[in-house]
Design a protein around this motif. Sequence first.
Motif, mmCIF file in Angstrom:
data_model
loop_
_atom_site.group_PDB
_atom_site.id
_atom_site.type_symbol
_atom_site.label_atom_id
_atom_site.label_comp_id
_atom_site.label_asym_id
_atom_site.label_seq_id
_atom_site.Cartn_x
_atom_site.Cartn_y
_atom_site.Cartn_z
ATOM 1 N N ARG A 131 23.600 138.333 -63.998
ATOM 2 C CA ARG A 131 22.646 139.429 -64.165
ATOM 3 C C ARG A 131 21.241 138.835 -63.991
ATOM 4 N NH1 ARG A 131 23.625 144.015 -67.130
ATOM 5 N NH2 ARG A 131 25.392 142.968 -68.119
ATOM 6 N N ARG A 132 20.600 139.147 -62.890
ATOM 7 C CA ARG A 132 19.286 138.566 -62.602
ATOM 8 C C ARG A 132 18.559 139.411 -61.576
ATOM 9 N NH1 ARG A 132 19.008 135.665 -57.870
ATOM 10 N NH2 ARG A 132 17.477 134.200 -58.729
ATOM 11 N N ASP A 133 17.229 139.232 -61.514
ATOM 12 C CA ASP A 133 16.440 139.868 -60.465
ATOM 13 C C ASP A 133 16.603 139.063 -59.186
ATOM 14 O OD1 ASP A 133 15.480 141.775 -62.246
ATOM 15 O OD2 ASP A 133 13.795 140.505 -62.860
ATOM 16 N N GLY A 134 16.458 139.727 -58.063
ATOM 17 C CA GLY A 134 16.564 139.024 -56.799
ATOM 18 C C GLY A 134 17.967 139.061 -56.246
ATOM 19 N N PRO A 135 18.235 138.217 -55.240
ATOM 20 C CA PRO A 135 19.552 138.209 -54.598
ATOM 21 C C PRO A 135 20.677 137.953 -55.594
ATOM 22 C CG PRO A 135 17.972 136.907 -53.342
ATOM 23 C CD PRO A 135 17.311 137.249 -54.637
ATOM 24 N N ARG A 136 21.822 138.542 -55.335
ATOM 25 C CA ARG A 136 22.982 138.363 -56.218
ATOM 26 C C ARG A 136 23.536 136.948 -56.090
ATOM 27 N NH1 ARG A 136 25.812 143.035 -57.820
ATOM 28 N NH2 ARG A 136 24.257 144.621 -58.347
ATOM 29 N N ILE A 137 23.812 136.321 -57.221
ATOM 30 C CA ILE A 137 24.423 135.002 -57.248
ATOM 31 C C ILE A 137 25.652 135.063 -58.137
ATOM 32 C CG2 ILE A 137 24.149 132.591 -57.948
ATOM 33 C CD1 ILE A 137 21.212 132.795 -57.277
ATOM 34 N N GLY A 138 26.759 134.494 -57.657
ATOM 35 C CA GLY A 138 27.989 134.427 -58.443
ATOM 36 C C GLY A 138 28.417 132.978 -58.612
ATOM 37 N N LEU A 139 28.993 132.658 -59.752
ATOM 38 C CA LEU A 139 29.481 131.312 -60.019
ATOM 39 C C LEU A 139 30.996 131.299 -59.878
ATOM 40 C CD1 LEU A 139 27.394 130.471 -63.225
ATOM 41 C CD2 LEU A 139 26.833 129.958 -60.831
ATOM 42 N N ARG A 162 20.807 118.722 -68.024
ATOM 43 C CA ARG A 162 19.706 119.650 -68.294
ATOM 44 C C ARG A 162 20.166 121.098 -68.304
ATOM 45 N NH1 ARG A 162 15.134 118.330 -64.106
ATOM 46 N NH2 ARG A 162 16.961 118.243 -62.745
ATOM 47 N N ALA A 163 21.249 121.390 -67.602
ATOM 48 C CA ALA A 163 21.738 122.759 -67.551
ATOM 49 C C ALA A 163 22.515 123.159 -68.796
ATOM 50 C CB ALA A 163 22.617 122.960 -66.315
ATOM 51 N N VAL A 164 22.654 122.247 -69.762
ATOM 52 C CA VAL A 164 23.373 122.550 -70.994
ATOM 53 C C VAL A 164 22.385 122.968 -72.069
ATOM 54 C CG1 VAL A 164 24.833 121.609 -72.820
ATOM 55 C CG2 VAL A 164 25.272 121.003 -70.432
ATOM 56 N N ALA A 165 22.558 124.189 -72.596
ATOM 57 C CA ALA A 165 21.657 124.715 -73.612
ATOM 58 C C ALA A 165 22.080 124.323 -75.012
ATOM 59 C CB ALA A 165 21.598 126.242 -73.502
ATOM 60 N N GLY A 166 23.335 123.999 -75.221
ATOM 61 C CA GLY A 166 23.827 123.676 -76.547
ATOM 62 C C GLY A 166 25.321 123.474 -76.534
ATOM 63 N N TYR A 167 25.866 123.368 -77.729
ATOM 64 C CA TYR A 167 27.291 123.101 -77.884
ATOM 65 C C TYR A 167 27.871 124.144 -78.825
ATOM 66 C CZ TYR A 167 31.452 120.117 -78.048
ATOM 67 O OH TYR A 167 32.718 119.614 -77.929
ATOM 68 N N ALA A 168 28.952 124.778 -78.413
ATOM 69 C CA ALA A 168 29.533 125.880 -79.181
ATOM 70 C C ALA A 168 30.886 125.514 -79.744
ATOM 71 C CB ALA A 168 29.673 127.123 -78.298
ATOM 72 N N ARG A 169 31.129 126.036 -80.912
ATOM 73 C CA ARG A 169 32.461 125.955 -81.492
ATOM 74 C C ARG A 169 32.937 127.396 -81.671
ATOM 75 N NH1 ARG A 169 33.068 120.814 -82.601
ATOM 76 N NH2 ARG A 169 31.246 119.548 -83.135
ATOM 77 N N ILE A 183 26.070 126.815 -71.055
ATOM 78 C CA ILE A 183 25.221 126.584 -69.890
ATOM 79 C C ILE A 183 23.932 127.394 -69.969
ATOM 80 C CG2 ILE A 183 25.099 126.715 -67.378
ATOM 81 C CD1 ILE A 183 27.095 124.644 -68.569
ATOM 82 N N ASP A 184 22.822 126.739 -69.667
ATOM 83 C CA ASP A 184 21.528 127.404 -69.509
ATOM 84 C C ASP A 184 21.456 127.849 -68.046
ATOM 85 O OD1 ASP A 184 18.800 127.863 -68.819
ATOM 86 O OD2 ASP A 184 18.174 126.723 -70.583
ATOM 87 N N LEU A 185 21.601 129.141 -67.812
ATOM 88 C CA LEU A 185 21.713 129.637 -66.443
ATOM 89 C C LEU A 185 20.445 129.397 -65.626
ATOM 90 C CD1 LEU A 185 23.640 132.960 -67.129
ATOM 91 C CD2 LEU A 185 24.556 130.812 -66.223
ATOM 92 N N ALA A 186 19.276 129.552 -66.235
ATOM 93 C CA ALA A 186 18.026 129.337 -65.496
ATOM 94 C C ALA A 186 17.914 127.884 -65.038
ATOM 95 C CB ALA A 186 16.833 129.719 -66.363
ATOM 96 N N SER A 187 18.251 126.942 -65.919
ATOM 97 C CA SER A 187 18.195 125.522 -65.557
ATOM 98 C C SER A 187 19.240 125.174 -64.507
ATOM 99 C CB SER A 187 18.404 124.652 -66.797
ATOM 100 O OG SER A 187 17.368 124.850 -67.732
ATOM 101 N N LEU A 188 20.401 125.829 -64.581
ATOM 102 C CA LEU A 188 21.456 125.588 -63.600
ATOM 103 C C LEU A 188 21.005 125.988 -62.200
ATOM 104 C CD1 LEU A 188 24.572 124.983 -63.066
ATOM 105 C CD2 LEU A 188 24.856 127.468 -63.264
ATOM 106 N N LEU A 189 20.362 127.161 -62.105
ATOM 107 C CA LEU A 189 19.995 127.692 -60.792
ATOM 108 C C LEU A 189 18.722 127.075 -60.228
ATOM 109 C CD1 LEU A 189 20.722 131.499 -61.290
ATOM 110 C CD2 LEU A 189 22.187 129.774 -60.229
ATOM 111 N N ALA A 190 17.853 126.527 -61.081
ATOM 112 C CA ALA A 190 16.543 126.044 -60.621
ATOM 113 C C ALA A 190 16.632 125.065 -59.451
ATOM 114 C CB ALA A 190 15.775 125.431 -61.783
ATOM 115 N N PRO A 191 17.458 124.006 -59.521
ATOM 116 C CA PRO A 191 17.502 123.079 -58.374
ATOM 117 C C PRO A 191 18.100 123.709 -57.125
ATOM 118 C CG PRO A 191 19.150 122.487 -60.024
ATOM 119 C CD PRO A 191 18.280 123.522 -60.638
ATOM 120 N N LEU A 192 19.017 124.636 -57.289
ATOM 121 C CA LEU A 192 19.608 125.300 -56.132
ATOM 122 C C LEU A 192 18.577 126.182 -55.435
ATOM 123 C CD1 LEU A 192 23.009 126.310 -57.737
ATOM 124 C CD2 LEU A 192 22.631 124.497 -56.073
#
Length: 201
Positions: A131-139, A162-169, A183-192
Amino acid sequence: MPRSAHPAAHTAGPQRPDDDALSAARIEEILDARTRSLAARGATSAARASRSLLVCRAGAETVGLPLEGVAEVFRFRPCTPVPGAPAALVGLTGRGGILVSVVDLATALGTAPAPPAGADGQGPGHVVVLRRDGPRIGLRVERVLAVAEAAVETSAEGLGRRAVAGYARAAAQGVDEPGFAVIDLASLLAPLLAAGRPGPA
């Protein structure tokens, strides 16, 4: 992927979503139910620390994607390659008359590769449309495992990227691993996006 009851925020534990469970409307329903639940409990500190996550298998890793960042999920299908694209960009596919740029999540994260195709009967995998503005991206992921309500610790122990926002249980049983990276989605997509937009203009 085995079929089961639809996930809901008030259930005791995460449920495996079926093929129709994660349409855009269903995701909105889950998020709305969670918002009402938090309001009813007075939004305590513990409640605020929990997040609704889409738990997936990406390569050899289990990861959580923030559910509020997910638009829908559909089964992976062959994509049209994009010449000169980043290594993580699988290609383009159509969804409802709209082009979706499909990024392999395991490659983007630099995780260990998945087992050979078909070795565990999981099939070709799924595409999680963001869910984002701009072109559709799917993982592209090997498998969508569950929708889980989990407490997220800000210090990540898992992938350590860097793309990891935290750790979940997971708040309840339903996911094999005792914990997983969120996963931090913004950090994941930034280099791409910096390397060249993984999507049509």
